[in-house]
Motif scaffolding. Sequence first.
Motif, PDB file in Angstrom:
ATOM      1  N   ALA A 135       0.816  -1.224   0.043  1.00 25.97           N
ATOM      2  CA  ALA A 135      -0.120  -0.010  -0.074  1.00 25.97           C
ATOM      3  C   ALA A 135       0.822   1.237   0.019  1.00 25.97           C
ATOM      4  O   ALA A 135       0.331   2.256  -0.726  1.00 25.97           O
ATOM      5  N   TYR A 136       1.873   1.229   0.757  1.00 24.26           N
ATOM      6  CA  TYR A 136       2.614   2.636   0.802  1.00 24.26           C
ATOM      7  C   TYR A 136       4.207   2.495   0.024  1.00 24.26           C
ATOM      8  O   TYR A 136       4.706   3.613   0.183  1.00 24.26           O
ATOM      9  N   ARG A 137       4.477   1.613  -0.639  1.00 23.98           N
ATOM     10  CA  ARG A 137       5.495   1.658  -1.567  1.00 23.98           C
ATOM     11  C   ARG A 137       5.649   2.781  -2.530  1.00 23.98           C
ATOM     12  O   ARG A 137       4.346   2.938  -3.027  1.00 23.98           O
ATOM     13  N   GLY A 138       6.655   3.191  -2.728  1.00 19.17           N
ATOM     14  CA  GLY A 138       6.657   4.359  -3.721  1.00 19.17           C
ATOM     15  C   GLY A 138       6.487   5.576  -3.379  1.00 19.17           C
ATOM     16  O   GLY A 138       6.701   6.487  -4.025  1.00 19.17           O
ATOM     17  N   TYR A 139       5.953   5.865  -2.262  1.00 19.57           N
ATOM     18  CA  TYR A 139       5.536   6.998  -1.552  1.00 19.57           C
ATOM     19  C   TYR A 139       7.078   7.715  -1.139  1.00 19.57           C
ATOM     20  O   TYR A 139       7.846   7.303  -0.553  1.00 19.57           O
ATOM     21  N   ARG A 140       7.364   9.049  -1.713  1.00 24.00           N
ATOM     22  CA  ARG A 140       8.713   9.487  -1.637  1.00 24.00           C
ATOM     23  C   ARG A 140       8.810  10.170  -0.070  1.00 24.00           C
ATOM     24  O   ARG A 140      10.073  10.030   0.442  1.00 24.00           O
ATOM     25  N   ALA A 141       7.779  10.307   0.691  1.00 22.08           N
ATOM     26  CA  ALA A 141       7.880  10.649   1.977  1.00 22.08           C
ATOM     27  C   ALA A 141       8.181   9.351   2.882  1.00 22.08           C
ATOM     28  O   ALA A 141       8.344   9.558   4.080  1.00 22.08           O
ATOM     29  N   LEU A 142       7.980   8.341   2.326  1.00 20.44           N
ATOM     30  CA  LEU A 142       8.240   7.142   3.251  1.00 20.44           C
ATOM     31  C   LEU A 142       9.733   6.901   3.565  1.00 20.44           C
ATOM     32  O   LEU A 142      10.364   6.401   2.539  1.00 20.44           O
ATOM     33  N   ALA A 143      10.097   6.755   4.911  1.00 26.16           N
ATOM     34  CA  ALA A 143      11.513   6.824   5.134  1.00 26.16           C
ATOM     35  C   ALA A 143      11.755   5.544   5.866  1.00 26.16           C
ATOM     36  O   ALA A 143      12.722   4.939   5.647  1.00 26.16           O
ATOM     37  N   GLY A 144      10.502   4.830   6.318  1.00 25.12           N
ATOM     38  CA  GLY A 144      10.720   3.476   6.451  1.00 25.12           C
ATOM     39  C   GLY A 144       9.761   2.716   7.536  1.00 25.12           C
ATOM     40  O   GLY A 144       8.663   3.484   7.580  1.00 25.12           O
ATOM     41  N   TYR A 145       9.856   1.750   7.976  1.00 25.71           N
ATOM     42  CA  TYR A 145       8.884   1.092   8.834  1.00 25.71           C
ATOM     43  C   TYR A 145       9.498   0.772  10.331  1.00 25.71           C
ATOM     44  O   TYR A 145      10.505   0.333  10.402  1.00 25.71           O
ATOM     45  N   ASP A 146       8.565   1.249  11.246  1.00 17.26           N
ATOM     46  CA  ASP A 146       8.849   0.526  12.796  1.00 17.26           C
ATOM     47  C   ASP A 146       8.141  -0.538  12.850  1.00 17.26           C
ATOM     48  O   ASP A 146       6.761  -0.413  12.944  1.00 17.26           O
ATOM     49  N   ILE A 147       8.693  -1.570  12.864  1.00 20.98           N
ATOM     50  CA  ILE A 147       7.850  -3.100  12.653  1.00 20.98           C
ATOM     51  C   ILE A 147       7.741  -3.564  14.106  1.00 20.98           C
ATOM     52  O   ILE A 147       6.342  -4.243  14.169  1.00 20.98           O
ATOM     53  N   TRP A 148       8.306  -3.404  15.147  1.00 22.63           N
ATOM     54  CA  TRP A 148       8.065  -3.695  16.360  1.00 22.63           C
ATOM     55  C   TRP A 148       8.315  -3.060  17.617  1.00 22.63           C
ATOM     56  O   TRP A 148       9.232  -2.860  18.101  1.00 22.63           O
ATOM     57  N   ASN A 149       7.381  -2.080  17.659  1.00 25.17           N
ATOM     58  CA  ASN A 149       7.403  -1.131  18.723  1.00 25.17           C
ATOM     59  C   ASN A 149       6.509  -1.380  19.675  1.00 25.17           C
ATOM     60  O   ASN A 149       5.278  -1.330  19.742  1.00 25.17           O
ATOM     61  N   GLU A 150       6.989  -1.135  21.225  1.00 25.25           N
ATOM     62  CA  GLU A 150       6.189  -1.362  22.428  1.00 25.25           C
ATOM     63  C   GLU A 150       5.218  -2.632  22.240  1.00 25.25           C
ATOM     64  O   GLU A 150       4.147  -2.292  22.830  1.00 25.25           O
ATOM     65  N   THR A 151       5.502  -3.498  21.590  1.00 25.38           N
ATOM     66  CA  THR A 151       4.756  -4.796  21.296  1.00 25.38           C
ATOM     67  C   THR A 151       4.443  -5.584  22.605  1.00 25.38           C
ATOM     68  O   THR A 151       5.548  -5.831  23.396  1.00 25.38           O
ATOM     69  N   MET A 152       3.224  -5.785  23.208  1.00 21.69           N
ATOM     70  CA  MET A 152       2.992  -6.767  24.244  1.00 21.69           C
ATOM     71  C   MET A 152       3.136  -8.003  23.992  1.00 21.69           C
ATOM     72  O   MET A 152       2.770  -8.370  22.880  1.00 21.69           O
ATOM     73  N   PHE A 153       4.224  -8.608  24.611  1.00 22.06           N
ATOM     74  CA  PHE A 153       4.194  -9.991  24.372  1.00 22.06           C
ATOM     75  C   PHE A 153       4.327 -10.970  25.703  1.00 22.06           C
ATOM     76  O   PHE A 153       5.109 -10.560  26.588  1.00 22.06           O
ATOM     77  N   THR A 154       3.787 -11.854  25.397  1.00 24.20           N
ATOM     78  CA  THR A 154       3.687 -13.021  26.711  1.00 24.20           C
ATOM     79  C   THR A 154       3.223 -14.219  25.953  1.00 24.20           C
ATOM     80  O   THR A 154       2.521 -14.259  25.218  1.00 24.20           O
ATOM     81  N   SER A 155       3.627 -15.509  26.281  1.00 33.43           N
ATOM     82  CA  SER A 155       3.196 -16.509  25.734  1.00 33.43           C
ATOM     83  C   SER A 155       3.692 -17.729  26.390  1.00 33.43           C
ATOM     84  O   SER A 155       4.421 -17.740  27.293  1.00 33.43           O
TER      85      SER A 155
END
Length: 155
Positions: A135-155
């Motif tokens: 969806a966001y590829r090719g946008y000049r303003a897109l600098a990157g992705y923060d893929i795993w931020n503050e993710t709640m994890f327990t398992s």
Amino acid sequence: MKEFPYGTVLKIERDRSRREIYEDLDSIRSIGMNTVVIWPPVYWWEAEREQEYPVETGRAILDHAEKVGLAVIMEVIGQIPTLEYAPSFSMKEAYLAVERDGSPRRRLRPYDYINFNHPEVQELIDRYLSEIALAYRGYRALAGYDIWNETMFTS
């Protein structure tokens, strides 16, 4: 000399109009910042009939950010799965992490920690990440992705 990335996080909330979001971006730029982290990157509250559902708002943000000279980092996974890869309409109790006694973890509302080891959750995340990238590829303003931020994890 390369410009130093300097910015802030902008949480996009359901009650904010497009005009208000643009004003927020303009304000961020006007005080000298050149980067903004946007969360969430999908907008399940958009009307499904919209051509670009659920990323129309995100695309508008990227377009406006380019106009005003902001680099955008899309925060893809934060701490509220129902605003990301597991929207309320797709949630199942089986996706919840479990307590030591085997019961679903229900300490927070509306949903709690998700079991990342559940195969359907892994499929939701894989599909979500792929759809965001497309969806966001090719946008000049897109600098990157923060893929795993503050993710709640327990398992």
